[in-house]
Design a protein around this motif. Structure first.
Motif, PDB file in Angstrom:
ATOM      1  N   SER A  59      -0.265  11.621   8.928  1.00  0.00           N
ATOM      2  CA  SER A  59       0.646  10.513   8.622  1.00  0.00           C
ATOM      3  C   SER A  59      -0.164   9.284   8.223  1.00  0.00           C
ATOM      4  CB  SER A  59       1.562  10.206   9.809  1.00  0.00           C
ATOM      5  OG  SER A  59       0.858   9.554  10.856  1.00  0.00           O
ATOM      6  N   GLY A  60      -1.291   9.062   8.880  1.00  0.00           N
ATOM      7  CA  GLY A  60      -2.164   7.946   8.511  1.00  0.00           C
ATOM      8  C   GLY A  60      -2.735   8.099   7.117  1.00  0.00           C
ATOM      9  N   VAL A  61      -3.066   9.336   6.739  1.00  0.00           N
ATOM     10  CA  VAL A  61      -3.540   9.604   5.375  1.00  0.00           C
ATOM     11  C   VAL A  61      -2.440   9.230   4.381  1.00  0.00           C
ATOM     12  CG1 VAL A  61      -4.212  11.438   3.758  1.00  0.00           C
ATOM     13  CG2 VAL A  61      -5.179  11.399   6.077  1.00  0.00           C
ATOM     14  N   PHE A  62      -1.224   9.628   4.684  1.00  0.00           N
ATOM     15  CA  PHE A  62      -0.086   9.308   3.822  1.00  0.00           C
ATOM     16  C   PHE A  62       0.087   7.795   3.671  1.00  0.00           C
ATOM     17  CE2 PHE A  62       4.384   7.969   3.801  1.00  0.00           C
ATOM     18  CZ  PHE A  62       4.767   8.410   2.541  1.00  0.00           C
ATOM     19  N   TRP A  63       0.064   7.080   4.794  1.00  0.00           N
ATOM     20  CA  TRP A  63       0.268   5.620   4.738  1.00  0.00           C
ATOM     21  C   TRP A  63      -0.850   4.931   3.960  1.00  0.00           C
ATOM     22  CZ3 TRP A  63       4.938   4.330   5.222  1.00  0.00           C
ATOM     23  CH2 TRP A  63       5.778   4.911   6.156  1.00  0.00           C
ATOM     24  N   ALA A  64      -2.059   5.371   4.135  1.00  0.00           N
ATOM     25  CA  ALA A  64      -3.170   4.777   3.374  1.00  0.00           C
ATOM     26  C   ALA A  64      -3.015   5.060   1.894  1.00  0.00           C
ATOM     27  CB  ALA A  64      -4.508   5.311   3.882  1.00  0.00           C
ATOM     28  N   TRP A  65      -2.563   6.273   1.574  1.00  0.00           N
ATOM     29  CA  TRP A  65      -2.348   6.623   0.182  1.00  0.00           C
ATOM     30  C   TRP A  65      -1.299   5.697  -0.443  1.00  0.00           C
ATOM     31  CZ3 TRP A  65       1.835   8.418  -2.616  1.00  0.00           C
ATOM     32  CH2 TRP A  65       1.538   8.855  -3.908  1.00  0.00           C
ATOM     33  N   ILE A  66      -0.275   5.337   0.317  1.00  0.00           N
ATOM     34  CA  ILE A  66       0.753   4.400  -0.169  1.00  0.00           C
ATOM     35  C   ILE A  66       0.101   3.058  -0.524  1.00  0.00           C
ATOM     36  CG2 ILE A  66       2.779   3.033   0.522  1.00  0.00           C
ATOM     37  CD1 ILE A  66       3.541   5.897  -0.036  1.00  0.00           C
ATOM     38  N   ILE A  68      -3.140   2.441  -1.177  1.00  0.00           N
ATOM     39  CA  ILE A  68      -4.086   2.607  -2.289  1.00  0.00           C
ATOM     40  C   ILE A  68      -3.323   2.744  -3.619  1.00  0.00           C
ATOM     41  CG2 ILE A  68      -5.806   4.163  -3.304  1.00  0.00           C
ATOM     42  CD1 ILE A  68      -6.718   4.752  -0.371  1.00  0.00           C
ATOM     43  N   ALA A  69      -2.322   3.601  -3.638  1.00  0.00           N
ATOM     44  CA  ALA A  69      -1.565   3.825  -4.876  1.00  0.00           C
ATOM     45  C   ALA A  69      -0.802   2.565  -5.279  1.00  0.00           C
ATOM     46  CB  ALA A  69      -0.603   4.993  -4.697  1.00  0.00           C
ATOM     47  N   GLY A  70      -0.152   1.937  -4.312  1.00  0.00           N
ATOM     48  CA  GLY A  70       0.618   0.724  -4.622  1.00  0.00           C
ATOM     49  C   GLY A  70      -0.257  -0.413  -5.101  1.00  0.00           C
ATOM     50  N   SER A  71      -1.391  -0.581  -4.461  1.00  0.00           N
ATOM     51  CA  SER A  71      -2.324  -1.646  -4.860  1.00  0.00           C
ATOM     52  C   SER A  71      -2.898  -1.379  -6.244  1.00  0.00           C
ATOM     53  CB  SER A  71      -3.470  -1.763  -3.858  1.00  0.00           C
ATOM     54  OG  SER A  71      -2.974  -2.094  -2.593  1.00  0.00           O
ATOM     55  N   GLY A  72      -3.209  -0.139  -6.539  1.00  0.00           N
ATOM     56  CA  GLY A  72      -3.756   0.216  -7.842  1.00  0.00           C
ATOM     57  C   GLY A  72      -2.731   0.093  -8.944  1.00  0.00           C
ATOM     58  N   TYR A  73      -1.508   0.431  -8.622  1.00  0.00           N
ATOM     59  CA  TYR A  73      -0.445   0.390  -9.618  1.00  0.00           C
ATOM     60  C   TYR A  73      -0.093  -1.046 -10.006  1.00  0.00           C
ATOM     61  CZ  TYR A  73       4.056   1.240 -11.843  1.00  0.00           C
ATOM     62  OH  TYR A  73       5.096   1.270 -12.725  1.00  0.00           O
ATOM     63  N   LEU A  74      -0.026  -1.916  -9.034  1.00  0.00           N
ATOM     64  CA  LEU A  74       0.376  -3.297  -9.301  1.00  0.00           C
ATOM     65  C   LEU A  74      -0.804  -4.239  -9.512  1.00  0.00           C
ATOM     66  CD1 LEU A  74       3.341  -3.412  -6.786  1.00  0.00           C
ATOM     67  CD2 LEU A  74       3.465  -3.165  -9.272  1.00  0.00           C
ATOM     68  N   GLU A  75      -1.993  -3.767  -9.253  1.00  0.00           N
ATOM     69  CA  GLU A  75      -3.243  -4.486  -9.522  1.00  0.00           C
ATOM     70  C   GLU A  75      -3.259  -5.935  -9.044  1.00  0.00           C
ATOM     71  OE1 GLU A  75      -4.628  -3.968 -13.527  1.00  0.00           O
ATOM     72  OE2 GLU A  75      -4.117  -1.848 -13.517  1.00  0.00           O
ATOM     73  N   SER A  76      -2.792  -6.138  -7.843  1.00  0.00           N
ATOM     74  CA  SER A  76      -2.825  -7.487  -7.265  1.00  0.00           C
ATOM     75  C   SER A  76      -3.300  -7.387  -5.820  1.00  0.00           C
ATOM     76  CB  SER A  76      -1.427  -8.102  -7.303  1.00  0.00           C
ATOM     77  OG  SER A  76      -1.390  -9.265  -6.496  1.00  0.00           O
ATOM     78  N   PRO A  77      -4.298  -8.184  -5.457  1.00  0.00           N
ATOM     79  CA  PRO A  77      -4.740  -8.138  -4.063  1.00  0.00           C
ATOM     80  C   PRO A  77      -3.616  -8.520  -3.096  1.00  0.00           C
ATOM     81  CG  PRO A  77      -6.138  -9.630  -5.365  1.00  0.00           C
ATOM     82  CD  PRO A  77      -5.077  -9.104  -6.257  1.00  0.00           C
ATOM     83  N   LEU A  78      -2.730  -9.386  -3.508  1.00  0.00           N
ATOM     84  CA  LEU A  78      -1.624  -9.785  -2.641  1.00  0.00           C
ATOM     85  C   LEU A  78      -0.710  -8.609  -2.317  1.00  0.00           C
ATOM     86  CD1 LEU A  78      -0.706 -13.276  -4.135  1.00  0.00           C
ATOM     87  CD2 LEU A  78      -1.972 -12.771  -2.026  1.00  0.00           C
ATOM     88  N   VAL A  79      -0.500  -7.746  -3.298  1.00  0.00           N
ATOM     89  CA  VAL A  79       0.313  -6.538  -3.067  1.00  0.00           C
ATOM     90  C   VAL A  79      -0.389  -5.652  -2.037  1.00  0.00           C
ATOM     91  CG1 VAL A  79       1.212  -4.426  -4.135  1.00  0.00           C
ATOM     92  CG2 VAL A  79       1.414  -6.616  -5.324  1.00  0.00           C
ATOM     93  N   GLY A  80      -1.702  -5.497  -2.149  1.00  0.00           N
ATOM     94  CA  GLY A  80      -2.465  -4.710  -1.173  1.00  0.00           C
ATOM     95  C   GLY A  80      -2.346  -5.281   0.226  1.00  0.00           C
ATOM     96  N   THR A  84      -0.498  -3.377   3.226  1.00  0.00           N
ATOM     97  CA  THR A  84      -1.250  -3.116   4.462  1.00  0.00           C
ATOM     98  C   THR A  84      -0.434  -3.545   5.679  1.00  0.00           C
ATOM     99  OG1 THR A  84      -3.369  -3.323   3.336  1.00  0.00           O
ATOM    100  CG2 THR A  84      -3.377  -3.613   5.732  1.00  0.00           C
ATOM    101  N   GLY A  85       0.201  -4.698   5.592  1.00  0.00           N
ATOM    102  CA  GLY A  85       1.041  -5.169   6.699  1.00  0.00           C
ATOM    103  C   GLY A  85       2.244  -4.272   6.939  1.00  0.00           C
ATOM    104  N   ILE A  86       2.899  -3.868   5.853  1.00  0.00           N
ATOM    105  CA  ILE A  86       4.074  -2.996   5.981  1.00  0.00           C
ATOM    106  C   ILE A  86       3.677  -1.646   6.566  1.00  0.00           C
ATOM    107  CG2 ILE A  86       5.801  -1.706   4.646  1.00  0.00           C
ATOM    108  CD1 ILE A  86       5.852  -4.196   2.729  1.00  0.00           C
ATOM    109  N   VAL A  87       2.596  -1.081   6.061  1.00  0.00           N
ATOM    110  CA  VAL A  87       2.128   0.218   6.522  1.00  0.00           C
ATOM    111  C   VAL A  87       1.687   0.155   7.993  1.00  0.00           C
ATOM    112  CG1 VAL A  87       0.158   1.799   6.263  1.00  0.00           C
ATOM    113  CG2 VAL A  87       1.580   1.235   4.308  1.00  0.00           C
ATOM    114  N   THR A  88       1.030  -0.900   8.380  1.00  0.00           N
ATOM    115  CA  THR A  88       0.620  -1.050   9.780  1.00  0.00           C
ATOM    116  C   THR A  88       1.840  -1.045  10.693  1.00  0.00           C
ATOM    117  OG1 THR A  88      -1.380  -2.246   9.168  1.00  0.00           O
ATOM    118  CG2 THR A  88      -0.583  -2.550  11.422  1.00  0.00           C
ATOM    119  N   GLY A  89       2.861  -1.790  10.299  1.00  0.00           N
ATOM    120  CA  GLY A  89       4.099  -1.787  11.083  1.00  0.00           C
ATOM    121  C   GLY A  89       4.733  -0.411  11.114  1.00  0.00           C
ATOM    122  N   ALA A  90       4.744   0.275   9.970  1.00  0.00           N
ATOM    123  CA  ALA A  90       5.343   1.608   9.895  1.00  0.00           C
ATOM    124  C   ALA A  90       4.605   2.600  10.792  1.00  0.00           C
ATOM    125  CB  ALA A  90       5.348   2.095   8.445  1.00  0.00           C
TER     126      ALA A  90
END
Length: 171
Positions: A59-66, A68-80, A84-90
């Motif tokens: 599950s942690g691999v999955f959340w990290a992939w979210i 990594i993929a989301g940050s790469g797709y939107l190319e903004s450090p703020l999105v990353g 990260t905050g949303i995934v940590t809560g999840a």
């Protein structure tokens, strides 16, 4: 810890075997050791512990992939940062489900994925085998702990047989 020697022998022997297997098959050794550590740290025993280790680490691999993929797709450090905050809560909230109740397992899987830049081909085999490594260490330790009892039982029955034979001869 009462069985320290048995644990040390089991862990040392199987750690060496794991290191050799990882080297032979080009697996990432430290990922296997983290998965093994997850097995020992989570609350379940036996194969149920392996399943919980797999579930939480993966599950942690999955959340990290979210992230990594989301940050790469939107190319903004703020999105990353936000992801990260949303995934940590999840990862904390998923612990409401009993099969994912070991929160550190999710964080270990997530950290492994970040450290490996999301390289699932190198993460997954070592993660899966690492939990089995922990389980194997438990099984071998159990065998080593029971060895003196089995040895004494074998010696005791041999002595009892000699005593019975001696009594029968004297009659």
């Amino acid at each position: 810890m009462e069985n320290r020697w048995q644990v040390a022998i089991s862990a040392g022997l199987l750690a060496a075997v794991w290191a050799g297997i990882a080297d032979t098959f080009s697996l990432v050794t430290w990922i296997g050791f983290l998965a093994c550590s997850t097995y020992f740290a989570q609350p379940k025993s036996g194969f149920q512990g392996v399943l919980m280790s797999w579930a939480t680490n993966l599950s942690g691999v999955f959340w990290a992939w979210i992230v990594i993929a989301g940050s790469g797709y939107l190319e903004s450090p703020l999105v990353g940062y936000l992801l990260t905050g949303i995934v940590t809560g999840a990862m904390c909230l998923q612990a409401s489900y009993h099969k994912l109740a070991f929160i550190p397992g999710a964080f270990i899987g997530c950290c492994i994925t970040f450290a490996m830049s999301g390289d699932l081909a190198n993460i997954l085999p070592a993660l899966i085998l690492g939990a089995l490594l922990g389980y194997s260490m438990t099984l071998l330790t159990g065998q080593l702990v029971s060895l003196p009892q089995r040895w004494c039982g074998f010696t005791g029955s041999s002595t009892a047989t000699k005593a019975t034979a001696k009594t029968t001869t004297n009659d």
